[in-house]
Design a protein around this motif. Structure first.
Motif, PDB file in Angstrom:
ATOM      1  N   ILE A  94       0.825  -1.211   0.000  1.00 19.85           N
ATOM      2  CA  ILE A  94       0.000   0.000   0.000  1.00 19.85           C
ATOM      3  C   ILE A  94       0.857   1.259   0.000  1.00 19.85           C
ATOM      4  O   ILE A  94       0.456   2.288  -0.543  1.00 19.85           O
ATOM      5  N   TRP A  95       2.046   1.186   0.587  1.00 23.44           N
ATOM      6  CA  TRP A  95       2.916   2.363   0.649  1.00 23.44           C
ATOM      7  C   TRP A  95       3.567   2.629  -0.709  1.00 23.44           C
ATOM      8  O   TRP A  95       3.708   3.778  -1.112  1.00 23.44           O
TER       9      TRP A  95
ATOM     10  N   THR B  83      -6.193   8.134   6.166  1.00 22.04           N
ATOM     11  CA  THR B  83      -5.501   8.824   7.264  1.00 22.04           C
ATOM     12  C   THR B  83      -5.419   7.974   8.531  1.00 22.04           C
ATOM     13  O   THR B  83      -4.498   8.137   9.327  1.00 22.04           O
ATOM     14  N   GLN B  84      -6.368   7.053   8.733  1.00 22.69           N
ATOM     15  CA  GLN B  84      -6.339   6.252   9.950  1.00 22.69           C
ATOM     16  C   GLN B  84      -5.292   5.148   9.906  1.00 22.69           C
ATOM     17  O   GLN B  84      -5.017   4.499  10.929  1.00 22.69           O
ATOM     18  N   VAL B  85      -4.722   4.902   8.724  1.00 26.22           N
ATOM     19  CA  VAL B  85      -3.690   3.870   8.606  1.00 26.22           C
ATOM     20  C   VAL B  85      -2.342   4.508   8.925  1.00 26.22           C
ATOM     21  O   VAL B  85      -1.665   5.060   8.064  1.00 26.22           O
ATOM     22  N   THR B  86      -1.965   4.450  10.182  1.00 25.00           N
ATOM     23  CA  THR B  86      -0.725   5.045  10.665  1.00 25.00           C
ATOM     24  C   THR B  86       0.291   3.936  10.948  1.00 25.00           C
ATOM     25  O   THR B  86       0.051   2.759  10.675  1.00 25.00           O
TER      26      THR B  86
ATOM     27  N   GLN C  51      -7.148  -1.479   4.095  1.00 23.54           N
ATOM     28  CA  GLN C  51      -6.485  -0.570   3.161  1.00 23.54           C
ATOM     29  C   GLN C  51      -5.983  -1.312   1.939  1.00 23.54           C
ATOM     30  O   GLN C  51      -6.002  -0.772   0.828  1.00 23.54           O
ATOM     31  N   GLY C  52      -5.541  -2.550   2.124  1.00 21.66           N
ATOM     32  CA  GLY C  52      -5.123  -3.354   0.974  1.00 21.66           C
ATOM     33  C   GLY C  52      -6.246  -3.528  -0.023  1.00 21.66           C
ATOM     34  O   GLY C  52      -6.030  -3.437  -1.245  1.00 21.66           O
ATOM     35  N   GLU C  53      -7.454  -3.756   0.476  1.00 20.16           N
ATOM     36  CA  GLU C  53      -8.601  -3.908  -0.422  1.00 20.16           C
ATOM     37  C   GLU C  53      -8.946  -2.580  -1.093  1.00 20.16           C
ATOM     38  O   GLU C  53      -9.224  -2.528  -2.299  1.00 20.16           O
ATOM     39  N   ILE C  54      -8.913  -1.493  -0.323  1.00 21.26           N
ATOM     40  CA  ILE C  54      -9.203  -0.166  -0.886  1.00 21.26           C
ATOM     41  C   ILE C  54      -8.198   0.184  -1.976  1.00 21.26           C
ATOM     42  O   ILE C  54      -8.566   0.637  -3.069  1.00 21.26           O
ATOM     43  N   SER C  55      -6.908  -0.020  -1.686  1.00 22.46           N
ATOM     44  CA  SER C  55      -5.867   0.294  -2.666  1.00 22.46           C
ATOM     45  C   SER C  55      -5.992  -0.569  -3.907  1.00 22.46           C
ATOM     46  O   SER C  55      -5.805  -0.093  -5.036  1.00 22.46           O
ATOM     47  N   SER C  56      -6.296  -1.852  -3.719  1.00 25.50           N
ATOM     48  CA  SER C  56      -6.438  -2.765  -4.859  1.00 25.50           C
ATOM     49  C   SER C  56      -7.567  -2.321  -5.782  1.00 25.50           C
ATOM     50  O   SER C  56      -7.404  -2.280  -7.005  1.00 25.50           O
ATOM     51  N   LYS C  57      -8.701  -1.969  -5.209  1.00 25.00           N
ATOM     52  CA  LYS C  57      -9.831  -1.509  -6.016  1.00 25.00           C
ATOM     53  C   LYS C  57      -9.482  -0.211  -6.742  1.00 25.00           C
ATOM     54  O   LYS C  57      -9.869  -0.020  -7.909  1.00 25.00           O
ATOM     55  N   ALA C  58      -8.753   0.671  -6.067  1.00 22.63           N
ATOM     56  CA  ALA C  58      -8.366   1.940  -6.691  1.00 22.63           C
ATOM     57  C   ALA C  58      -7.423   1.712  -7.867  1.00 22.63           C
ATOM     58  O   ALA C  58      -7.527   2.380  -8.905  1.00 22.63           O
ATOM     59  N   ILE C  59      -6.499   0.763  -7.726  1.00 24.39           N
ATOM     60  CA  ILE C  59      -5.589   0.437  -8.830  1.00 24.39           C
ATOM     61  C   ILE C  59      -6.365  -0.124 -10.012  1.00 24.39           C
ATOM     62  O   ILE C  59      -6.154   0.277 -11.165  1.00 24.39           O
ATOM     63  N   LEU C  60      -7.288  -1.037  -9.740  1.00 26.23           N
ATOM     64  CA  LEU C  60      -8.088  -1.623 -10.822  1.00 26.23           C
ATOM     65  C   LEU C  60      -8.936  -0.565 -11.513  1.00 26.23           C
ATOM     66  O   LEU C  60      -9.136  -0.614 -12.729  1.00 26.23           O
ATOM     67  N   ASN C  61      -9.435   0.381 -10.749  1.00 29.24           N
ATOM     68  CA  ASN C  61     -10.236   1.461 -11.321  1.00 29.24           C
ATOM     69  C   ASN C  61      -9.391   2.408 -12.155  1.00 29.24           C
ATOM     70  O   ASN C  61      -9.816   2.888 -13.217  1.00 29.24           O
ATOM     71  N   GLN C  62      -8.162   2.655 -11.706  1.00 29.54           N
ATOM     72  CA  GLN C  62      -7.282   3.603 -12.387  1.00 29.54           C
ATOM     73  C   GLN C  62      -6.601   2.991 -13.605  1.00 29.54           C
ATOM     74  O   GLN C  62      -6.287   3.698 -14.567  1.00 29.54           O
ATOM     75  N   TYR C  63      -6.406   1.664 -13.570  1.00 27.08           N
ATOM     76  CA  TYR C  63      -5.690   0.992 -14.659  1.00 27.08           C
ATOM     77  C   TYR C  63      -6.555  -0.155 -15.192  1.00 27.08           C
ATOM     78  O   TYR C  63      -6.484  -1.284 -14.690  1.00 27.08           O
ATOM     79  N   PRO C  64      -7.375   0.114 -16.204  1.00 30.30           N
ATOM     80  CA  PRO C  64      -8.341  -0.861 -16.707  1.00 30.30           C
ATOM     81  C   PRO C  64      -7.716  -2.164 -17.225  1.00 30.30           C
ATOM     82  O   PRO C  64      -8.394  -3.203 -17.253  1.00 30.30           O
ATOM     83  N   ASN C  65      -6.448  -2.132 -17.652  1.00 21.95           N
ATOM     84  CA  ASN C  65      -5.812  -3.355 -18.140  1.00 21.95           C
ATOM     85  C   ASN C  65      -5.478  -4.325 -17.008  1.00 21.95           C
ATOM     86  O   ASN C  65      -5.248  -5.506 -17.246  1.00 21.95           O
ATOM     87  N   CYS C  66      -5.467  -3.834 -15.789  1.00 21.21           N
ATOM     88  CA  CYS C  66      -5.071  -4.647 -14.642  1.00 21.21           C
ATOM     89  C   CYS C  66      -6.250  -5.494 -14.157  1.00 21.21           C
ATOM     90  O   CYS C  66      -7.359  -4.975 -13.966  1.00 21.21           O
TER      91      CYS C  66
END
Length: 336
Positions: A195-196, A208-211, A222-237
């Motif tokens: 995630i970092w 912000t709560q992930v300190t 956060q891993g799930e949130i980040s993964s979904k964001a990557i898939l949304n941002q990069y359609p080939n993934c």
């Protein structure tokens, strides 16, 4: 299936013993993230080709012979330049440790030019292309070469994987990762990291709560949130994996996550009170993902294999694994 092509810089790692230099126990290992992935895949009987650059000398010849003995196709290795890059890291330390010393400037790989590489020939019989964020961290020319390779691979319908290894000491040529990596990541079908790294390199922000004191549950969320964001941002993934490795005293806690086919998976949390060598665990995990996907395993089994392979690497000296796939699967059954 065709071959997996791993593209990146070969490195020699030098590790000092506790009594160096009084006792001149400086050990050397063949490494480099992409080399480590190739070594693991070959060990697990996945056809693999390694593309890097080495000088034309006896040391390169011995290393190439070693790769050939391991079953790695070396036909795409470029003989050019004057030296193999290296780094210095004490035995047992993490490659992200502040004490790591890189000696990679003007290496054969960092001095590569586009004219040295015939991608149509290099991609012959290849169905999977793997690269990492380490190569574009070297200089703008290598970053451009990575983009050229990605365009060719994408046009050929080759599956592309990216490991978001962040090495702060390497990004010194005037470009920040966020200015380089998104235009390369857009080609990737499989993205692995944490995630970092996704925050630093792709702009996928952490809540912000992930300190530093975040619980495992918060990190997994956060891993799930980040993964979904990557898939949304990069359609080939279509697949995103995250690793979580933490030092606890003298020991290590390790777990991972996988997002694939609209489902989120978590590995078991593994602990050890003692490690031998932390270098290459992420590369071993990446190789495990490629192994599981190419052998068409179910997502949880893909994750379990990759996680156990990476964890087992903590107990092996050197940069790459020497564990057989059968050994890793046996360890998974013992954990159940």
């Amino acid at each position: 299936m065709g071959k997996v092509l791993c593209f990146g810089e070969i490195l020699l790692r030098y590790s000092m013993g506790e009594n160096f230099p009084q006792e001149q126990d400086l050990n050397s290992y063949i490494g480099g993230a992409e080399s480590n992935v190739a070594m693991a895949l070959a060990k697990w009987d996945i056809p693999v080709r390694y593309c890097t650059a080495m000088p034309d000398n006896f040391l390169s010849d011995k290393i190439i012979s070693f790769y050939n003995e391991k079953g790695i196709d070396t036909s795409s290795i470029v003989k050019s330049g004057e030296r193999i890059g290296s780094y210095y890291l004490n035995q047992g330390a993490d490659v992200k440790n502040a004490g790591v010393i890189y000696d990679r400037n003007y290496s054969s790989f960092s001095d590569l030019t586009s004219s040295s590489l015939n991608w149509d020939e290099i991609f012959k019989d290849v169905t999977w292309f793997h690269f990492t964020a380490i190569s574009p961290a070297l200089n703008a020319r290598v970053a451009s070469i990575c983009e050229e390779a990605l365009i060719v691979a994408s046009n050929k319908g080759i599956t592309i994987s990216l490991d978001l290894n962040f090495r702060e000491k390497l990004w010194k040529y005037g470009s920040e990762p966020i200015a380089v990596m998104p235009k390369l990541a857009k080609y990737a079908n499989v993205i692995m990291g944490n995630i970092w790294a996704a925050d630093k390199m792709l702009g996928i922000r952490i809540c912000t709560q992930v300190t530093d004191n975040a619980t495992d549950a918060q990190l997994v969320e956060q891993g799930e949130i980040s993964s979904k964001a990557i898939l949304n941002q990069y359609p080939n993934c279509h697949t995103v994996a995250n690793t979580f490795r933490f030092s606890e005293g003298q020991g290590v806690k390790y777990f991972t996550t996988l997002y694939q086919e609209n489902h989120f998976y978590k590995s078991k949390t593994l602990y050890t009170m003692k490690t031998i060598d932390k270098v290459g665990t992420g590369d071993c995990f990446m190789a495990g993902l490629i192994y599981g996907i190419t052998t068409k395993e179910q997502p949880q089994k893909i994750l379990d294999f990759a996680t156990r392979a990476a964890f087992q690497k903590l107990f092996l000296k050197g940069d790459s694994t020497n564990s057989k796939s059968e050994e890793i699967k046996k360890l998974i059954h013992q954990d159940e």
